[in-house]
Design a protein around this motif. Structure first.
Motif, PDB file in Angstrom:
ATOM      1  N   VAL A  90      91.312  24.728  67.188  1.00  0.00           N
ATOM      2  CA  VAL A  90      90.309  25.232  66.246  1.00  0.00           C
ATOM      3  C   VAL A  90      89.178  24.218  66.194  1.00  0.00           C
ATOM      4  O   VAL A  90      89.419  23.049  65.898  1.00  0.00           O
ATOM      5  CB  VAL A  90      90.900  25.404  64.836  1.00  0.00           C
ATOM      6  N   ILE A  91      87.984  24.663  66.496  1.00  0.00           N
ATOM      7  CA  ILE A  91      86.853  23.743  66.516  1.00  0.00           C
ATOM      8  C   ILE A  91      85.799  24.167  65.502  1.00  0.00           C
ATOM      9  O   ILE A  91      85.478  25.345  65.390  1.00  0.00           O
ATOM     10  CB  ILE A  91      86.210  23.676  67.917  1.00  0.00           C
ATOM     11  N   ALA A  92      85.303  23.209  64.741  1.00  0.00           N
ATOM     12  CA  ALA A  92      84.204  23.464  63.811  1.00  0.00           C
ATOM     13  C   ALA A  92      83.045  22.552  64.164  1.00  0.00           C
ATOM     14  O   ALA A  92      83.247  21.438  64.641  1.00  0.00           O
ATOM     15  CB  ALA A  92      84.650  23.205  62.375  1.00  0.00           C
ATOM     16  N   GLY A  93      81.858  23.040  63.937  1.00  0.00           N
ATOM     17  CA  GLY A  93      80.689  22.199  64.153  1.00  0.00           C
ATOM     18  C   GLY A  93      79.965  22.505  65.440  1.00  0.00           C
ATOM     19  O   GLY A  93      79.157  21.715  65.900  1.00  0.00           O
ATOM     20  N   ARG A 119      72.450  21.929  68.502  1.00  0.00           N
ATOM     21  CA  ARG A 119      73.204  20.878  67.819  1.00  0.00           C
ATOM     22  C   ARG A 119      72.597  19.520  68.123  1.00  0.00           C
ATOM     23  O   ARG A 119      72.783  18.565  67.381  1.00  0.00           O
ATOM     24  CB  ARG A 119      74.654  20.877  68.277  1.00  0.00           C
ATOM     25  N   LYS A 131      79.607  19.786  60.135  1.00  0.00           N
ATOM     26  CA  LYS A 131      80.899  19.417  60.713  1.00  0.00           C
ATOM     27  C   LYS A 131      81.918  19.516  59.611  1.00  0.00           C
ATOM     28  O   LYS A 131      82.015  18.646  58.765  1.00  0.00           O
ATOM     29  CB  LYS A 131      80.866  17.995  61.272  1.00  0.00           C
ATOM     30  N   TYR A 132      82.647  20.584  59.639  1.00  0.00           N
ATOM     31  CA  TYR A 132      83.539  20.803  58.519  1.00  0.00           C
ATOM     32  C   TYR A 132      84.665  21.713  58.958  1.00  0.00           C
ATOM     33  O   TYR A 132      84.451  22.869  59.273  1.00  0.00           O
ATOM     34  CB  TYR A 132      82.763  21.422  57.365  1.00  0.00           C
ATOM     35  N   LEU A 133      85.847  21.171  58.995  1.00  0.00           N
ATOM     36  CA  LEU A 133      86.997  21.960  59.409  1.00  0.00           C
ATOM     37  C   LEU A 133      87.780  22.346  58.164  1.00  0.00           C
ATOM     38  O   LEU A 133      88.429  21.525  57.561  1.00  0.00           O
ATOM     39  CB  LEU A 133      87.856  21.136  60.360  1.00  0.00           C
TER      40      LEU A 133
END
Lengths: 244, 244
Positions: free
Chosen positions: B116-119, B171, B229-231
């Motif tokens: 799972v990738i965030a950002g 980004r 950037k927030y998981l």
DNA sequence: GGGGAGAGATGCCGC
DNA sequence: GCGGCATTTCTCCCC
């Protein structure tokens, strides 16, 4: 058992060996992005330069990694082995929680060799420079892969009518980005040299329909050229090694 | 000794296990390019899906590799172990000559998890879609990350004066390629919708000087935005995991 | 260290 | 399969 595993990892890290671990683990990463990967069996590699890779049992790329120069420390928490990996200059962090180690091996590897590659874009440009008739009869190249003040131009030359010709090589299918790249160079040369007639030629094995349209609009030309693949080394020692 | 090594590799291949080998070896590759790497100590990995990697003791990327779906056969020739790897559909071949095996391990790995990738850029576009005032007051987005007939547009909307606004997120630092990308979209929309006023906005943490010049020439705008950037996963289970 | 461009780029999605 | 585009892209070279 766990303590022995930790001891071996720590010693291998201290001796700067290449480490390979098979383990059931989960991974957290924070840096340019953030990620989490829940428990599964993976291959973990830590290299002598501090780089680290986590590979799932399928797929080409590592699912998580840390770059060269990272530091790794190992701790035991709640019967789990945790590897804390940090790369302070790059502000990257990775935490690997090993639920169950499957195997461990470490060894100092000695390798000073560098790979020799043939068949890249530079080789293709060289081929066209040596065989200018592959572009067209009367083409005279006079500069190869040069950082000119007009940009980084693959081949610079003149045609039989003494027009300036600018050739951009691509090993693969030309898309509109390649056309735009050529456009930038041609524009710059026209402006800085104060000349009107500058021909732009794209040399590649193929081109997308959209790129072809754009190329026609801009009055550029496409020349179908196959990129060379030829490793001298191989031919010298063993002919047709790669035939099957 | 060598025979035993070969036997183990063959059995592991037949059982489709993940294989790790430490060995002194040389490598030849032929496919999209050609390469040769002379003798040195390396880590060799063959995954269950047929992909194969050769890692030198330093560096982020494998020095040689074969993609998923490759076949591997092992033979002994002149007391050396040779791994012949072929990928017929992709017309790629790799020959690994093992001069001296250091270690061997193989195991079936079980892993069904996905990272799972965030950002990433999509998250950044979503953030701006949810918080349009980060672009400017009065901005009303009405489409997010859509494959429109005008292209793949990050955010599509209107400003307080009802002008069409097109936002491209990056980004990282905007370069002139990103400006050209926005230019393509704006041109296409102006043409296909038959309207004159289309604002182009680039949202990113920074921009190169050249891109800034080009952007001014084209009357586009730059909006400084930090990518999120927030998981969620991480925050739910453990706050501020990545602080140090 | 930033900018620009190639890479045996890879991976994803849509058509 | 191709096309278009992002990638924790990486890598190299030059300024």
């Amino acid at each position: 058992m766990v303590d022995d595993f930790v001891k071996r990892v720590r010693e291998a890290l201290a001796r700067k060996e290449t480490i390979t671990i098979g383990a059931r683990c989960n991974i957290r990463y924070s840096g340019r992005a953030e990620s989490f990967l829940d428990k599964g069996d993976r291959l973990i590699i830590i290299k002598q330069d501090g780089s680290m890779f986590v590979h799932q049992p399928e797929g080409l790329n590592p699912v998580n990694y840390m770059k060269e120069g990272s530091s790794h420390s190992v701790r035991v928490e709640n019967d789990e082995v945790k590897i804390y990996s940090t790369n302070i200059p790059k502000k990257e962090f990775m935490y690997t929680t090993i639920v169950k180690p499957h195997f461990f091996f470490s060894q100092k590897l000695n390798d000073t060799e560098k790979i020799v590659i043939a068949g890249n874009e530079k080789d293709m440009a060289s081929m066209l420079y040596e065989n200018p008739s592959l572009i067209e009869e009367g083409f005279k190249p006079f500069s190869l892969e040069e950082h000119t003040k007009y940009g980084f131009i693959d081949i610079f030359g003149t045609d039989k009518n003494n027009n300036v010709v600018l050739v951009e090589c691509k090993r693969y299918t030309i898309d509109f980005k390649a056309v735009e790249q050529l456009q930038r160079y041609v524009k710059k040369i026209k402006k800085e040299k104060g000349i009107k007639n500058v021909r732009g030629i794209l040399a590649a094995p193929s081109i997308t329909p959209n790129a072809k349209d754009m190329l026609h609009d801009l009055k550029f030309e496409f020349k179908k050229v196959k990129p060379p693949k030829y490793l001298e080394e191989i031919d010298k020692t063993q002919k047709k090694v790669f035939e099957y």
